[in-house]
Design a protein around this motif. Structure first.
Motif, PDB file in Angstrom:
ATOM      1  N   GLY A 351       0.813  -1.211   0.000  1.00  0.00           N
ATOM      2  CA  GLY A 351       0.000   0.000   0.000  1.00  0.00           C
ATOM      3  C   GLY A 351       0.846   1.260   0.000  1.00  0.00           C
ATOM      4  O   GLY A 351       0.552   2.226  -0.718  1.00  0.00           O
ATOM      5  N   ALA A 352       1.914   1.254   0.804  1.00  0.00           N
ATOM      6  CA  ALA A 352       2.803   2.419   0.850  1.00  0.00           C
ATOM      7  C   ALA A 352       3.501   2.616  -0.492  1.00  0.00           C
ATOM      8  O   ALA A 352       3.661   3.753  -0.968  1.00  0.00           O
ATOM      9  N   LEU A 353       3.915   1.523  -1.134  1.00  0.00           N
ATOM     10  CA  LEU A 353       4.563   1.616  -2.436  1.00  0.00           C
ATOM     11  C   LEU A 353       3.600   2.166  -3.480  1.00  0.00           C
ATOM     12  O   LEU A 353       3.969   3.024  -4.294  1.00  0.00           O
ATOM     13  N   MET A 354       2.354   1.703  -3.438  1.00  0.00           N
ATOM     14  CA  MET A 354       1.349   2.196  -4.391  1.00  0.00           C
ATOM     15  C   MET A 354       1.164   3.708  -4.244  1.00  0.00           C
ATOM     16  O   MET A 354       1.086   4.436  -5.245  1.00  0.00           O
ATOM     17  N   GLU A 355       1.096   4.183  -3.019  1.00  0.00           N
ATOM     18  CA  GLU A 355       0.920   5.618  -2.789  1.00  0.00           C
ATOM     19  C   GLU A 355       2.082   6.424  -3.365  1.00  0.00           C
ATOM     20  O   GLU A 355       1.877   7.452  -4.015  1.00  0.00           O
ATOM     21  N   ARG A 356       3.294   5.935  -3.141  1.00  0.00           N
ATOM     22  CA  ARG A 356       4.462   6.669  -3.608  1.00  0.00           C
ATOM     23  C   ARG A 356       4.595   6.611  -5.140  1.00  0.00           C
ATOM     24  O   ARG A 356       5.029   7.584  -5.757  1.00  0.00           O
ATOM     25  N   VAL A 357       4.235   5.479  -5.743  1.00  0.00           N
ATOM     26  CA  VAL A 357       4.252   5.403  -7.212  1.00  0.00           C
ATOM     27  C   VAL A 357       3.212   6.346  -7.797  1.00  0.00           C
ATOM     28  O   VAL A 357       3.464   7.051  -8.786  1.00  0.00           O
ATOM     29  N   ASP A 358       2.042   6.417  -7.162  1.00  0.00           N
ATOM     30  CA  ASP A 358       0.994   7.327  -7.626  1.00  0.00           C
ATOM     31  C   ASP A 358       1.472   8.778  -7.558  1.00  0.00           C
ATOM     32  O   ASP A 358       1.225   9.578  -8.467  1.00  0.00           O
ATOM     33  N   GLU A 359       2.178   9.123  -6.482  1.00  0.00           N
ATOM     34  CA  GLU A 359       2.744  10.469  -6.357  1.00  0.00           C
ATOM     35  C   GLU A 359       3.769  10.718  -7.459  1.00  0.00           C
ATOM     36  O   GLU A 359       3.820  11.817  -8.039  1.00  0.00           O
ATOM     37  N   ALA A 360       4.591   9.712  -7.752  1.00  0.00           N
ATOM     38  CA  ALA A 360       5.604   9.856  -8.795  1.00  0.00           C
ATOM     39  C   ALA A 360       4.968  10.104 -10.155  1.00  0.00           C
ATOM     40  O   ALA A 360       5.458  10.917 -10.951  1.00  0.00           O
ATOM     41  N   LEU A 361       3.857   9.433 -10.428  1.00  0.00           N
ATOM     42  CA  LEU A 361       3.173   9.614 -11.716  1.00  0.00           C
ATOM     43  C   LEU A 361       2.618  11.027 -11.845  1.00  0.00           C
ATOM     44  O   LEU A 361       2.477  11.548 -12.954  1.00  0.00           O
ATOM     45  N   GLY A 362       2.311  11.653 -10.714  1.00  0.00           N
ATOM     46  CA  GLY A 362       1.808  13.020 -10.745  1.00  0.00           C
ATOM     47  C   GLY A 362       2.845  14.025 -11.225  1.00  0.00           C
ATOM     48  O   GLY A 362       2.494  15.154 -11.581  1.00  0.00           O
ATOM     49  N   GLY A 363       4.095  13.630 -11.267  1.00  0.00           N
ATOM     50  CA  GLY A 363       5.141  14.536 -11.705  1.00  0.00           C
ATOM     51  C   GLY A 363       5.400  14.513 -13.200  1.00  0.00           C
ATOM     52  O   GLY A 363       6.269  15.252 -13.686  1.00  0.00           O
ATOM     53  N   TYR A 364       4.652  13.669 -13.936  1.00  0.00           N
ATOM     54  CA  TYR A 364       4.852  13.585 -15.391  1.00  0.00           C
ATOM     55  C   TYR A 364       3.828  14.430 -16.132  1.00  0.00           C
ATOM     56  O   TYR A 364       2.714  14.667 -15.637  1.00  0.00           O
TER      57      TYR A 364
END
Length: 409
Positions: A351-364
């Motif tokens: 769950g924590a990894l999913m949240e951080r990947v989702d945040e990373a996608l927001g930077g594209y």
């Protein structure tokens, strides 16, 4: 947030296998019926005919044969409607069996599954790194034990063995800290041939992360996602690719091999690092060991608690952007419906990894391309062995033995 945890496999319109009422396709239609019941659960004959687009008479003949063959069973009649009560038909769980073997870099998992894909028996062998001379006797012994666990009159229904293992099991030995001589052994071993010779059973082989992708496609959230990149975070990160409900292996079996994705441009000098060097559980375990903490915390809630949490945060800061890069590239190239992320880790860490990947996608910048929805895988550590076990079942009972699912909405 644009990701989904534990999404229900039937969250969208289910995929529908279609048959043909023309002659000469008896076996195919039988497999279409079995596949429909596997996908939708117990179902009455009239509903089965509508689902498969076969005539009621054809479905009646097929289900009669499948009942006689012990592949289907009748449920309790459903009353309360006009006319005769309907009788739901379901897979007979003892209609067939299969064995799945995951050979990983840290452990070997063996599963005995029934016709419905339910795990009946399991065995685990742990090691620092696999040695084929030690694994093969263990496999032979466990297969014999699994056979003995089956009902005496049904042992001939064991369909075979599916092996899920990395294509380069001896690769990256320096990163793993493994002796080169031990790793080199795997370059001279035909695992499928030797297991088949030792057990006398048909053996199917698939890349480990592709097997995990198969398990998610058949029995998890992938059933409701038509095209997706599958990411599996293990000792080394890897993945699989599904396009239009087909598992795509690629020319060399490496489709979806995101672990080898470069983390930068090759503009002279040293080649850029690969994703597996920063986004694998191996890296997180190294962080824990550096802090003199139990590396097994990746499997439970300790990963998000002190003192492990600071090390987990450090790993997430590298792993999540790396996975985000792979997702962005895949979305631009393949126009995906979604991305499914799973791994051999505890659900809190996922769950924590999913949240951080989702945040990373927001930077594209997503202009000109659709940002795919992230979905959490539902199977976890069993995915590779389960996917392996599905290979013999699909080879013998699915409409399309090579692509696993060939379905239409």
């Amino acid at each position: 947030m644009s990701f989904v945890m534990d999404a229900a496999p039937g969250a969208s319109e289910p995929l529908r296998p279609h048959g043909s009422s023309q002659g000469g396709v008896r076996q195919y239609n039988e497999r279409v019926v079995l596949q429909a019941i596997r996908q939708h659960g117990a179902i009455a004959g009239a509903d089965l005919a509508r689902l498969t687009r076969l005539t009621a008479q054809t479905v009646s003949l097929i289900t009669k044969r499948l009942l006689e063959d012990g592949l289907l069973r009748k449920g309790e009649p459903v009353r309360g409607k006009v006319g005769q009560p309907s009788v739901p038909l379901a897979l007979d769980t003892d209609g067939a069996y299969s064995i799945g073997i995951k050979v990983g870099r840290r452990s070997m998992d063996l599963l005995l599954v029934d016709f419905a894909g339910t795990v009946r028996q399991r065995a685990v062998m742990r090691y620092t790194f696999p040695d084929p001379d030690e694994l093969l006797p263990e496999i032979t012994q466990q297969v014999k034990a699994f056979k003995r666990a089956l009902p005496a009159g049904r042992r001939d229904r064991l369909q075979g063995i599916g092996i899920a293992a990395p294509l380069s099991l001896g690769g990256w030995h320096q990163l793993l800290g493994v002796d080169a001589t031990t790793a080199e052994k795997w370059n001279h071993v035909d695992l499928s041939e030797r297991v088949g010779r030792a057990t006398g059973l048909p053996v199917h082989f698939v890349k480990d992360t592709a097997a995990a992708c198969v398990a998610e496609l058949v029995a998890g959230v992938g059933r409701s996602v038509r095209s997706f990149l599958y990411v599996f975070v293990d000792t080394l990160i890897g993945g699989g690719l599904v396009i239009d409900s087909h598992l795509r292996s690629g020319l060399h079996g490496n489709a979806g091999a995101i672990g080898s994705l470069a983390m930068g441009s090759a503009l002279g000098g040293e080649p850029p690092a690969q994703m597996l060097s920063v986004a694998s559980l191996l890296n997180l375990e190294a962080c824990y060991r550096e802090a003199k903490l139990d590396p097994a915390a990746t499997q439970d809630e300790r990963a998000l608690r002190a003192p492990w949490q600071s090390q987990t945060t450090r790993w997430l800061a590298q792993a999540a952007p790396a996975i985000g890069l792979a997702v962005n590239h895949a979305a631009c190239l393949l126009d995906l419906d979604g991305v499914v992320i799973d791994g051999s880790m505890g659900r809190p860490l996922l769950g924590a990894l999913m949240e951080r990947v989702d945040e990373a996608l927001g930077g594209y910048n997503w202009e000109g391309v659709v940002r795919p929805v992230l979905r959490a895988g539902t199977i976890g550590s069993d995915a590779r062995a389960l996917g392996g076990a599905l290979l013999p079942l699909y080879a013998n009972f699915a409409p399309d033995r090579d692509l696993f699912l060939k379905l239409e909405r």
